[in-house]
Scaffold this active site. Structure first.
Site, PDB file in Angstrom:
ATOM      1  N   LYS A 197       0.851  -1.203   0.000  1.00 63.63           N
ATOM      2  CA  LYS A 197       0.000   0.000   0.000  1.00 63.63           C
ATOM      3  C   LYS A 197       0.882   1.248   0.000  1.00 63.63           C
ATOM      4  O   LYS A 197       1.485   1.608   0.992  1.00 63.63           O
ATOM      5  CB  LYS A 197      -0.931   0.050   1.216  1.00 63.63           C
ATOM      6  CG  LYS A 197      -2.017   1.106   0.971  1.00 63.63           C
ATOM      7  CD  LYS A 197      -2.593   1.732   2.186  1.00 63.63           C
ATOM      8  CE  LYS A 197      -1.776   2.784   2.836  1.00 63.63           C
ATOM      9  NZ  LYS A 197      -1.559   4.034   2.060  1.00 63.63           N
ATOM     10  N   SER A 251       5.249   7.182  10.439  1.00 66.82           N
ATOM     11  CA  SER A 251       5.330   7.873  11.729  1.00 66.82           C
ATOM     12  C   SER A 251       5.309   6.896  12.896  1.00 66.82           C
ATOM     13  O   SER A 251       4.726   5.810  12.815  1.00 66.82           O
ATOM     14  CB  SER A 251       4.153   8.854  11.863  1.00 66.82           C
ATOM     15  OG  SER A 251       2.937   8.149  11.815  1.00 66.82           O
ATOM     16  N   GLY A 255       3.000   3.709  13.725  1.00 65.25           N
ATOM     17  CA  GLY A 255       3.691   2.469  14.099  1.00 65.25           C
ATOM     18  C   GLY A 255       3.017   1.786  15.287  1.00 65.25           C
ATOM     19  O   GLY A 255       2.824   0.567  15.309  1.00 65.25           O
ATOM     20  N   GLU A 272       9.872   0.868  10.663  1.00 62.27           N
ATOM     21  CA  GLU A 272      10.937   1.859  10.475  1.00 62.27           C
ATOM     22  C   GLU A 272      10.277   3.212  10.652  1.00 62.27           C
ATOM     23  O   GLU A 272       9.491   3.637   9.810  1.00 62.27           O
ATOM     24  CB  GLU A 272      11.540   1.658   9.084  1.00 62.27           C
ATOM     25  CG  GLU A 272      12.940   2.199   8.979  1.00 62.27           C
ATOM     26  CD  GLU A 272      12.964   3.520   8.269  1.00 62.27           C
ATOM     27  OE1 GLU A 272      12.929   4.553   8.985  1.00 62.27           O
ATOM     28  OE2 GLU A 272      12.993   3.532   7.036  1.00 62.27           O
ATOM     29  N   CYS A 306      13.686  10.246   7.613  1.00 56.75           N
ATOM     30  CA  CYS A 306      13.552   9.787   8.998  1.00 56.75           C
ATOM     31  C   CYS A 306      14.879   9.925   9.736  1.00 56.75           C
ATOM     32  O   CYS A 306      14.903  10.060  10.945  1.00 56.75           O
ATOM     33  CB  CYS A 306      13.044   8.356   9.025  1.00 56.75           C
ATOM     34  SG  CYS A 306      13.866   7.311   7.843  1.00 56.75           S
ATOM     35  N   GLU A 403      10.011  15.271  16.020  1.00 60.44           N
ATOM     36  CA  GLU A 403      10.417  15.175  14.622  1.00 60.44           C
ATOM     37  C   GLU A 403       9.651  16.223  13.808  1.00 60.44           C
ATOM     38  O   GLU A 403       8.425  16.239  13.813  1.00 60.44           O
ATOM     39  CB  GLU A 403      10.096  13.777  14.090  1.00 60.44           C
ATOM     40  CG  GLU A 403      10.493  13.603  12.642  1.00 60.44           C
ATOM     41  CD  GLU A 403      10.296  12.170  12.135  1.00 60.44           C
ATOM     42  OE1 GLU A 403       9.171  11.659  12.213  1.00 60.44           O
ATOM     43  OE2 GLU A 403      11.291  11.576  11.684  1.00 60.44           O
TER      44      GLU A 403
HETATM   45  P1  NAI Z   1       1.908   8.227   8.343  1.00 63.57           P
HETATM   46  O1  NAI Z   1       2.679   7.384   9.279  1.00 63.57           O
HETATM   47  O2  NAI Z   1       0.475   8.534   8.664  1.00 63.57           O
HETATM   48  O3  NAI Z   1       1.903   7.553   6.872  1.00 63.57           O
HETATM   49  C1  NAI Z   1       2.801   6.563   6.417  1.00 63.57           C
HETATM   50  C2  NAI Z   1       2.017   5.431   5.757  1.00 63.57           C
HETATM   51  O4  NAI Z   1       1.167   4.834   6.735  1.00 63.57           O
HETATM   52  C3  NAI Z   1       1.101   5.856   4.612  1.00 63.57           C
HETATM   53  O5  NAI Z   1       1.077   4.844   3.631  1.00 63.57           O
HETATM   54  C4  NAI Z   1      -0.262   5.939   5.288  1.00 63.57           C
HETATM   55  O6  NAI Z   1      -1.334   5.772   4.395  1.00 63.57           O
HETATM   56  C5  NAI Z   1      -0.170   4.792   6.266  1.00 63.57           C
HETATM   57  N1  NAI Z   1      -1.077   4.879   7.410  1.00 63.57           N
HETATM   58  C6  NAI Z   1      -1.539   5.999   8.036  1.00 63.57           C
HETATM   59  N2  NAI Z   1      -2.374   5.660   9.035  1.00 63.57           N
HETATM   60  C7  NAI Z   1      -2.454   4.318   9.052  1.00 63.57           C
HETATM   61  C8  NAI Z   1      -3.157   3.380   9.860  1.00 63.57           C
HETATM   62  N3  NAI Z   1      -3.953   3.778  10.842  1.00 63.57           N
HETATM   63  N4  NAI Z   1      -2.994   2.056   9.599  1.00 63.57           N
HETATM   64  C9  NAI Z   1      -2.185   1.651   8.608  1.00 63.57           C
HETATM   65  N5  NAI Z   1      -1.498   2.493   7.813  1.00 63.57           N
HETATM   66  C10 NAI Z   1      -1.631   3.807   8.027  1.00 63.57           C
HETATM   67  O7  NAI Z   1       2.711   9.577   8.115  1.00 63.57           O
HETATM   68  P2  NAI Z   1       2.150  10.989   7.612  1.00 63.57           P
HETATM   69  O8  NAI Z   1       0.857  11.297   8.285  1.00 63.57           O
HETATM   70  O9  NAI Z   1       2.167  11.004   6.142  1.00 63.57           O
HETATM   71  O10 NAI Z   1       3.284  11.963   8.146  1.00 63.57           O
HETATM   72  C11 NAI Z   1       3.250  12.421   9.499  1.00 63.57           C
HETATM   73  C12 NAI Z   1       4.621  12.402  10.089  1.00 63.57           C
HETATM   74  O11 NAI Z   1       5.123  11.083  10.109  1.00 63.57           O
HETATM   75  C13 NAI Z   1       5.685  13.185   9.346  1.00 63.57           C
HETATM   76  O12 NAI Z   1       5.648  14.548   9.664  1.00 63.57           O
HETATM   77  C14 NAI Z   1       6.929  12.525   9.832  1.00 63.57           C
HETATM   78  O13 NAI Z   1       7.273  13.050  11.089  1.00 63.57           O
HETATM   79  C15 NAI Z   1       6.527  11.081   9.995  1.00 63.57           C
HETATM   80  N6  NAI Z   1       6.925  10.261   8.829  1.00 63.57           N
HETATM   81  C16 NAI Z   1       8.039   9.478   8.938  1.00 63.57           C
HETATM   82  C17 NAI Z   1       8.482   8.762   7.849  1.00 63.57           C
HETATM   83  C18 NAI Z   1       9.686   7.902   7.917  1.00 63.57           C
HETATM   84  O14 NAI Z   1      10.331   7.685   6.906  1.00 63.57           O
HETATM   85  N7  NAI Z   1      10.024   7.333   9.055  1.00 63.57           N
HETATM   86  C19 NAI Z   1       7.819   8.847   6.553  1.00 63.57           C
HETATM   87  C20 NAI Z   1       6.622   9.642   6.559  1.00 63.57           C
HETATM   88  C21 NAI Z   1       6.226  10.329   7.662  1.00 63.57           C
HETATM   89 MG    MG Z   2      -0.710  10.202   9.087  1.00 59.67          MG
END
Ligand code: NAI
Ligand code: MG
Length: 499
Positions: A197, A251, A255, A272, A306, A403
């Protein structure tokens, strides 16, 4: 699609791809969402709609998991010799390389990053990542085990490593294609099948990758790609009772939700997550390399990494010089749409991220931090933020603790080298760290004490498919890359036979 038409250098194949309504890949077929719904992905340089994409939800995830299960249990994939699997992965790498320009353009349009960066970083790294794991397909082995409580030659005991099964892979938007490769490379090498996804902000390169997966000749159902939102499609995948493992990058907040969702069937989980990585410059560092190193540690990919070196600790005698140098580097960065040839830094990925990063800047400035450079949004169209260096911060401020995921570094002086490890480790995260010193003994002693999954000495952001990457503490579970990640995609079976 005005944005695309107005970009002069756009490849006609890319224009055609974004103009077409994008479907999802389930069991080797491109299909609409069961609900018929679609969602828009935006060009972050303009805020305009870039493409319409099928919006996957629970029912689509169910269909995709069924396809992945069938391919895992009984399809040609399950009977394929590892060498053939390896050749397929290599062929996929060749196809990505052949379409490098197309992938770079799609990534730049969807994510906002400079086209030049996507060309030299995202796409070639994806190709080499796939090739590295193509090689691993033929090298996954077990051991023979001499039993210690039995006389010799009474038993033959050995281990085999088997694919873990059907894997759910949920990835973010900062390196959309590369994150797909980080997940698919090892799972395909191990013989798993998967449901991927992509992030809702950036689904396009994963969908183009799906076309090449078919062209390479992977059997139907081995890789299924379901675009959609996290709270719906992502949550359904993480909770699905017939998924054996979920691999997540994103995030720390999500996680935790993944861990809870996975508890139902106790599927394996690797995570991660976020970071707030310290980058420590000692007074005896080679300042000529430390300054640009510290700037690129935070500004690469607009700080949307990250592992971004977002807490810069500098020994007092050189603090002003380093802050001036990093601020000067920040001011030289050309912040422009990723498609402009001289763009060094594009927009952030979305309005949400723009609001988030600007919110952090406001909170830091309100609490007394000073922006030596930057400190606010850049322009009024698109999601651009000025590269920012903050000083006068302290360890209780949100900008130092949380972050930000944007081009914002907090520079903090230190006078007592014996205290720096404590300061560097004073975070709930533990993804990466940097150490700059000409004193080898000091650099390695500090590296040994840092609670982080990667420590870069006199360099930063060096990635290699062979080098494991992942987090201590709340930065995650398990490691990506290297042979380490294969442990997450395999189960160990002990076989013990009486002789
Ligand atoms: P997010 O963690 O919500 O999104 C990452 C992935 O998780 C996307 O594919 C999203 O659709 C999916 N996701 C979101 N909610 C979910 C759920 N309840 N169950 C399963 N999958 C889910 O991150 P977001 O909202 O785009 O960004 C927010 C913050 O997260 C950023 O400001 C940053 O601090 C952090 N982040 C960290 C990343 C990394 O590489 N470690 C990458 C992206 C964001
Ligand atoms: Mg999110």
């Amino acid at each position: 699609m005005a944005t695309v038409a107005s970009a002069p250098t756009i490849d006609p194949k890319v224009s055609a791809f974004v103009a077409r309504k994008q479907k999802m890949l389930i069991n080797g077929k491109w299909v609409d969402a069961a609900s018929g719904k679609t969602f828009a992905t935006y060009n972050p340089a303009t805020g305009e709609v870039l493409a319409q994409v099928a919006e996957g939800d629970r029912e689509d995830i169910n269909r995709a998991v069924r396809a992945a299960r069938a391919a895992f249990e009984s399809g040609p994939w399950s009977k394929m010799p590892p060498a053939v699997r390896g050749k397929l992965i290599w062929k996929l790498a060749d196809l990505i390389e052949k379409h490098l320009e197309e992938f770079a353009q799609l990534e730049s349009l969807d994510n906002g990053k400079p086209l030049g960066i996507a060309r030299i970083a995202d796409v070639p790294l994806t190709v080499e990542h796939m090739r590295y794991y193509a090689g691993w397909a033929t090298k996954i082995e077990g051991n023979t085990i001499p039993l210690i409580l039995a006389p010799p030659n009474k038993f033959l005991a050995y281990t085999v490593r088997e694919p873990v099964g059907v894997v759910g892979q949920i990835i973010p938007w900062n390196f959309p294609l590369l994150m797909a490769a980080w997940k698919l490379g090892p799972s395909l090498a191990a013989g798993c099948t998967s449901v991927l996804k992509p992030a809702e902000q950036t689904p396009l390169t994963a969908l183009r990758l799906g076309e090449l997966i078919q062209e390479a000749g992977f059997p139907d159902g081995v890789v299924n790609i379901v675009p959609g939102f996290g709270e719906t499609a992502g949550a359904a995948l993480a909770a699905h009772p017939d998924v054996d493992k979920v691999a997540f990058t994103g995030s720390t907040e999500v996680g935790r939700l993944i861990v809870q969702a996975a508890a139902g069937n106790l599927k394996k989980v690797s995570l991660e997550l976020g970071g707030k990585s310290p980058n420590v410059i000692f007074a005896d560092a080679d300042i000529e390399s430390a300054i640009p190193g510290a700037a690129s540690a935070i500004f690469f990919n607009h700080g949307q990494c990250c592992c971004a070196g977002s807490r810069l600790y500098v020994e007092k005698p050189i603090f002003d010089k380093v802050v001036d140098g990093v601020s000067h580097s920040a001011e030289q960065i050309k912040v422009k749409p990723g498609f402009e040839p001289d763009s060094d830094m594009g927009p952030l990925v979305s309005q949400e991220q723009l609001n988030r990063v600007c919110g952090y800047l406001e909170s830091g400035l309100k609490e007394g931090a000073k922006a030596v450079t930057g400190g606010k949004r850049h322009g009024d169209k698109g999601y651009f933020v000025k590269p920012t260096v903050l000083v006068n911060t302290n360890e209780t401020m949100k900008v130092v603790r949380e972050e930000i995921f944007g081009p914002v570094v907090t520079a903090i002086p230190f006078s007592d080298p014996s205290e720096i490890v404590g300061k560097a480790n004073d975070t709930t995260y533990g993804l990466a760290a940097g150490v700059w010193s000409r004193d080898i003994k000091k650099a390695h002693t500090v590296a040994a004490k840092l609670r982080a999954g990667t420590v870069w000495i006199n360099c930063y952001n060096v990635f290699d498919p062979a080098m494991p990457f992942g987090g201590y503490k709340e930065s995650g579970w398990g490691r990506e890359m290297g042979h380490e990640v294969l442990e997450h995609y395999t189960e160990v079976k002990s076989i013990c036979s009486a002789l």
